[in-house]
Design an enzyme around this catalytic site. Structure first.
Site, PDB file in Angstrom:
ATOM      1  N   ASN A 144       0.803  -1.233   0.000  1.00 45.82           N
ATOM      2  CA  ASN A 144       0.000   0.000   0.000  1.00 45.82           C
ATOM      3  C   ASN A 144       0.836   1.284   0.000  1.00 45.82           C
ATOM      4  O   ASN A 144       0.403   2.281  -0.585  1.00 45.82           O
ATOM      5  CB  ASN A 144      -1.018  -0.009   1.141  1.00 45.82           C
ATOM      6  CG  ASN A 144      -0.395  -0.052   2.493  1.00 45.82           C
ATOM      7  OD1 ASN A 144       0.683  -0.605   2.666  1.00 45.82           O
ATOM      8  ND2 ASN A 144      -1.040   0.535   3.473  1.00 45.82           N
ATOM      9  N   GLY A 220       2.427  -5.164   7.426  1.00 41.42           N
ATOM     10  CA  GLY A 220       1.479  -5.894   6.588  1.00 41.42           C
ATOM     11  C   GLY A 220       0.265  -6.284   7.398  1.00 41.42           C
ATOM     12  O   GLY A 220      -0.063  -5.642   8.403  1.00 41.42           O
ATOM     13  N   SER A 221      -0.366  -7.361   6.983  1.00 42.83           N
ATOM     14  CA  SER A 221      -1.628  -7.746   7.611  1.00 42.83           C
ATOM     15  C   SER A 221      -1.368  -8.378   8.987  1.00 42.83           C
ATOM     16  O   SER A 221      -0.296  -8.932   9.247  1.00 42.83           O
ATOM     17  CB  SER A 221      -2.370  -8.728   6.715  1.00 42.83           C
ATOM     18  OG  SER A 221      -1.564  -9.864   6.501  1.00 42.83           O
ATOM     19  N   THR A 222      -2.376  -8.309   9.842  1.00 44.82           N
ATOM     20  CA  THR A 222      -2.236  -8.827  11.199  1.00 44.82           C
ATOM     21  C   THR A 222      -1.996 -10.334  11.176  1.00 44.82           C
ATOM     22  O   THR A 222      -1.157 -10.848  11.929  1.00 44.82           O
ATOM     23  CB  THR A 222      -3.475  -8.447  12.030  1.00 44.82           C
ATOM     24  OG1 THR A 222      -3.503  -7.009  12.114  1.00 44.82           O
ATOM     25  CG2 THR A 222      -3.430  -9.015  13.430  1.00 44.82           C
ATOM     26  N   GLY A 225       1.537 -11.040  10.140  1.00 47.16           N
ATOM     27  CA  GLY A 225       2.397 -10.520  11.218  1.00 47.16           C
ATOM     28  C   GLY A 225       2.473 -11.480  12.399  1.00 47.16           C
ATOM     29  O   GLY A 225       3.538 -11.679  12.995  1.00 47.16           O
ATOM     30  N   GLU A 242       4.132  -3.698  12.212  1.00 47.85           N
ATOM     31  CA  GLU A 242       3.179  -2.621  11.922  1.00 47.85           C
ATOM     32  C   GLU A 242       2.044  -3.270  11.151  1.00 47.85           C
ATOM     33  O   GLU A 242       2.217  -3.662   9.997  1.00 47.85           O
ATOM     34  CB  GLU A 242       3.840  -1.532  11.055  1.00 47.85           C
ATOM     35  CG  GLU A 242       4.980  -0.787  11.732  1.00 47.85           C
ATOM     36  CD  GLU A 242       4.515   0.177  12.807  1.00 47.85           C
ATOM     37  OE1 GLU A 242       3.300   0.278  13.064  1.00 47.85           O
ATOM     38  OE2 GLU A 242       5.383   0.825  13.400  1.00 47.85           O
ATOM     39  N   CYS A 276      -3.274   1.850   6.447  1.00 48.91           N
ATOM     40  CA  CYS A 276      -3.459   1.245   7.757  1.00 48.91           C
ATOM     41  C   CYS A 276      -4.048   2.241   8.753  1.00 48.91           C
ATOM     42  O   CYS A 276      -4.668   1.854   9.721  1.00 48.91           O
ATOM     43  CB  CYS A 276      -2.129   0.713   8.266  1.00 48.91           C
ATOM     44  SG  CYS A 276      -0.824   1.928   8.139  1.00 48.91           S
ATOM     45  N   GLU A 449       8.069   2.880  14.968  1.00 49.96           N
ATOM     46  CA  GLU A 449       8.994   3.294  13.924  1.00 49.96           C
ATOM     47  C   GLU A 449       9.097   4.813  13.960  1.00 49.96           C
ATOM     48  O   GLU A 449       8.362   5.496  14.647  1.00 49.96           O
ATOM     49  CB  GLU A 449       8.469   2.836  12.556  1.00 49.96           C
ATOM     50  CG  GLU A 449       8.470   1.333  12.403  1.00 49.96           C
ATOM     51  CD  GLU A 449       8.244   0.902  10.971  1.00 49.96           C
ATOM     52  OE1 GLU A 449       7.110   1.028  10.490  1.00 49.96           O
ATOM     53  OE2 GLU A 449       9.221   0.460  10.325  1.00 49.96           O
TER      54      GLU A 449
HETATM   55  P1  NAD Z   1       0.446  -8.909   3.688  1.00 52.29           P
HETATM   56  O1  NAD Z   1       0.527  -9.282   5.125  1.00 52.29           O
HETATM   57  O2  NAD Z   1      -0.281  -9.800   2.773  1.00 52.29           O
HETATM   58  O3  NAD Z   1       1.905  -8.767   3.074  1.00 52.29           O
HETATM   59  C1  NAD Z   1       2.862  -7.896   3.628  1.00 52.29           C
HETATM   60  C2  NAD Z   1       4.243  -8.364   3.209  1.00 52.29           C
HETATM   61  O4  NAD Z   1       4.504  -9.615   3.838  1.00 52.29           O
HETATM   62  C3  NAD Z   1       4.390  -8.605   1.719  1.00 52.29           C
HETATM   63  O5  NAD Z   1       5.683  -8.231   1.304  1.00 52.29           O
HETATM   64  C4  NAD Z   1       4.209 -10.112   1.620  1.00 52.29           C
HETATM   65  O6  NAD Z   1       4.826 -10.655   0.472  1.00 52.29           O
HETATM   66  C5  NAD Z   1       4.900 -10.569   2.884  1.00 52.29           C
HETATM   67  N1  NAD Z   1       4.517 -11.896   3.336  1.00 52.29           N
HETATM   68  C6  NAD Z   1       3.415 -12.602   3.005  1.00 52.29           C
HETATM   69  N2  NAD Z   1       3.434 -13.804   3.612  1.00 52.29           N
HETATM   70  C7  NAD Z   1       4.553 -13.856   4.349  1.00 52.29           C
HETATM   71  C8  NAD Z   1       5.124 -14.818   5.220  1.00 52.29           C
HETATM   72  N3  NAD Z   1       4.519 -15.986   5.449  1.00 52.29           N
HETATM   73  N4  NAD Z   1       6.289 -14.532   5.843  1.00 52.29           N
HETATM   74  C9  NAD Z   1       6.890 -13.349   5.655  1.00 52.29           C
HETATM   75  N5  NAD Z   1       6.406 -12.389   4.822  1.00 52.29           N
HETATM   76  C10 NAD Z   1       5.244 -12.640   4.195  1.00 52.29           C
HETATM   77  O7  NAD Z   1      -0.125  -7.436   3.676  1.00 52.29           O
HETATM   78  P2  NAD Z   1      -0.493  -6.537   2.397  1.00 52.29           P
HETATM   79  O8  NAD Z   1      -1.798  -7.052   1.866  1.00 52.29           O
HETATM   80  O9  NAD Z   1       0.670  -6.415   1.488  1.00 52.29           O
HETATM   81  O10 NAD Z   1      -0.688  -5.102   3.071  1.00 52.29           O
HETATM   82  C11 NAD Z   1      -1.870  -4.685   3.632  1.00 52.29           C
HETATM   83  C12 NAD Z   1      -1.841  -4.786   5.141  1.00 52.29           C
HETATM   84  O11 NAD Z   1      -0.732  -4.064   5.662  1.00 52.29           O
HETATM   85  C13 NAD Z   1      -3.049  -4.178   5.798  1.00 52.29           C
HETATM   86  O12 NAD Z   1      -3.529  -5.006   6.820  1.00 52.29           O
HETATM   87  C14 NAD Z   1      -2.523  -2.889   6.403  1.00 52.29           C
HETATM   88  O13 NAD Z   1      -3.243  -2.394   7.476  1.00 52.29           O
HETATM   89  C15 NAD Z   1      -1.146  -3.261   6.769  1.00 52.29           C
HETATM   90  N6  NAD Z   1      -0.317  -2.064   6.903  1.00 52.29           N
HETATM   91  C16 NAD Z   1       0.079  -1.638   8.164  1.00 52.29           C
HETATM   92  C17 NAD Z   1       0.829  -0.484   8.317  1.00 52.29           C
HETATM   93  C18 NAD Z   1       1.255   0.010   9.677  1.00 52.29           C
HETATM   94  O14 NAD Z   1       2.183   0.796   9.732  1.00 52.29           O
HETATM   95  N7  NAD Z   1       0.648  -0.425  10.755  1.00 52.29           N
HETATM   96  C19 NAD Z   1       1.200   0.236   7.202  1.00 52.29           C
HETATM   97  C20 NAD Z   1       0.784  -0.209   5.952  1.00 52.29           C
HETATM   98  C21 NAD Z   1       0.039  -1.372   5.822  1.00 52.29           C
END
Ligand code: NAD
Length: 468
Positions: A144, A220-222, A225, A242, A276, A449
């Site tokens: 994003n 990334g996603s919860t 994470g 995050e 996010c 961060e």
């Molecule tokens: P995602 O969790 O699908 O992917 C995030 C990253 O993790 C990608 O690079 C993905 O390839 C990688 N990934 C996927 N599976 C993995 C694994 N098993 N092990 C390690 N890495 C892996 O998230 P997304 O769909 O790319 O992003 C959207 C999400 O990110 C939303 O939930 C959003 O709220 C969150 N987000 C949070 C913040 C914050 O600062 N809190 C900022 C931006 C986005």
């Protein structure tokens, strides 16, 4: 795009990814993905580069980071246009995002000379602490905000003397790859900052399992994470997380309702709601509920959803067909109060467009009120008094950010202190400044961060006692 085979890291052993322009759904390019073996080689190179990088004198490391910032600045337009094509971000946003990488680098370029330890009084000697770099840091970035989130990790990590391997999201790797090339152009030594494009289940997981990666900084996603945190436990590896959000925008009856209504669309529809920090729940005091909705409607209808290359665009398309389907599924069967529009044009027919949408959930237990939609959808519910507003805001698994609008200073402080979220703003929606800390409560994350303390989060504290 042959530059993707940069520095011999990628041979295509890990397969390929075809990138799609979200505005038109046209194919953009096809890139090689890193395999596990290629990821290991990148990590080993970063490990080999670490001793020399940590030994670079503080002043020289600072100068290199400033030079990196200047080179990014010289390529601002190129980076922004790349993001418009790869991610469908509006040109205004993408230009800000590239500028944010430059600013973050400039800010943390002041850190190497200021990585202070402490001298602590003890009997029989001298006690001093050192901030030591960790080694190789793995940064995992979502789709994003590909540029800023990368920079929030690699800026302070490099400043603290670590080397970095960074995995961009599979669908948005282009700007990160370009930034790694610009780092070399600025004079950062080979292996100090390496971008490893590929799948989360391959490259991302390897960052978690490889013993030479000493910290994983995941955004990334919860759900993913939580998996990163579980995996990191095996080696007691440090993590920063995050994650998702479902932030509240609380409108009290004593607020300037015109200002609050005019600001609300930007706070949730910016980046097509794929933020996010999106204020995707609006809580309005019951006495002004109807009036607020009346003011919100023209603001939403007037929100400029345009081709992202249009300098007037406030919102572009969603990132992928999958994201579009997921957002549409959330809205299905919900009471829609009103929507904005999407641009028309034959070349846009196949693009991933969704209009800004305001929904009224049946109750606070509705999925659309509780889950992160990650699209241009905002849900509105009324509340009766201050206590209920705080209770409703906190009735969430998440706690990333939030806003409140009131003309009462005491209430502003009470509510800002009462809401369980890492980033609150009063009578505004400002959220992320690189010089202030950023991060979430509860399932929105772990650690902070940005801000003055970020380099310390990429350091170990070492205590040394010298007998006198
Ligand atoms: P995602 O969790 O699908 O992917 C995030 C990253 O993790 C990608 O690079 C993905 O390839 C990688 N990934 C996927 N599976 C993995 C694994 N098993 N092990 C390690 N890495 C892996 O998230 P997304 O769909 O790319 O992003 C959207 C999400 O990110 C939303 O939930 C959003 O709220 C969150 N987000 C949070 C913040 C914050 O600062 N809190 C900022 C931006 C986005």
């Amino acid at each position: 795009m042959s530059s993707l085979d940069y520095r011999g890291i990628l041979t295509g052993e890990g397969g390929t990814t075809t990138l799609i322009d979200p505005t038109t759904a046209a194919e953009l390019t096809t890139l090689p993905r890193a395999s596990i073996e290629e990821t290991d080689r990148a990590i080993e190179r970063a490990h080999a580069a670490f001793p020399a990088w940590r030994a670079v004198s503080p002043g020289d490391r600072a100068r290199l980071l400033r030079r990196f910032a200047s080179v990014v600045d010289e390529h601002l337009v190129e980076l922004a246009e790349l993001e418009v094509r790869n991610s469908g971000h509006t040109i205004g946003n993408a230009t800000w995002e590239a500028g944010n990488v430059r600013d973050v680098l400039n800010y943390y370029s002041a850190a190497p000379e200021r990585m202070f330890g402490r001298q602590i009084p003890v009997a029989g000697g001298v006690d001093i602490t050192f901030l030591e770099p960790l080694g190789v840091v793995g940064i995992i970035v979502p789709w994003n905000f590909p540029m800023p989130i990368a920079g929030w990790g690699f800026g302070p990590a490099l400043a603290a003397g670590n080397t970095v391997v960074l995995k961009p999201a599979e669908v948005t790797p282009l700007t990160a790859i370009r930034l790694a090339e610009l780092a070399l152009e600025a004079g950062l030594p080979e292996g100090v900052f390496t971008v490893v494009p590929g799948k989360g289940s391959v490259v991302g997981e390897r960052f978690v399992t490889h013993p030479l990666v000493r910290k994983v900084c995941f955004t990334g996603s919860t759900d993913v994470g939580k998996g990163v945190m579980r995996g990191a436990a095996d080696q007691v590896k440090a993590v920063t997380l995050e994650l998702g959000g479902k932030s509240a925008n609380i409108i009290f009856e004593d607020a300037d309702l015109e200002v609050a209504a005019a600001a609300a669309p930007g706070a949730v529809f910016d980046n097509a709601g794929q933020d996010c920090c999106a204020r995707s729940r609006i809580l309005v005091q019951r006495s002004v509920y109807e009036r607020f909705l009346g003011l919100l409607e023209p603001a939403v209808k007037g929100f400029r959803v345009r081709q992202p290359s249009d300098p007037d665009a406030e919102m572009g398309p969603l990132i992928t067909a999958g994201q579009l389907a997921s957002v549409a599924a959330y809205v299905e069967g919900t009471d829609i109060a009103f929507t904005g529009s999407v641009p028309v044009g034959s070349e846009l027919q196949q693009g991933f467009w969704y209009p800004p949408t305001v929904v009224i959930p049946a109750s606070a237990s509705d999925r659309i009120w509780r889950e992160e939609v990650f699209g241009p959808v905002v849900a509105v519910l009324p509340f009766d008094d201050e206590a209920e507003a705080i209770w409703m805001a906190n009735d969430s698994d998440f706690g990333l950010s939030g806003s409140l609008f009131t003309s009462d200073v005491g209430r502003a402080l009470r509510v800002a202190r009462g809401v369980e979220a890492g980033n609150l703003s009063v009578n505004s929606h400002s959220s992320v400044r690189y010089w202030t800390p950023f991060g979430g409560y509860k399932q929105s994350g772990l650690g902070r961060e940005l801000g003055p303390d970020a380099p310390a989060a990429f350091s170990e504290v070492k205590n040394v006692f010298i007998a006198t």
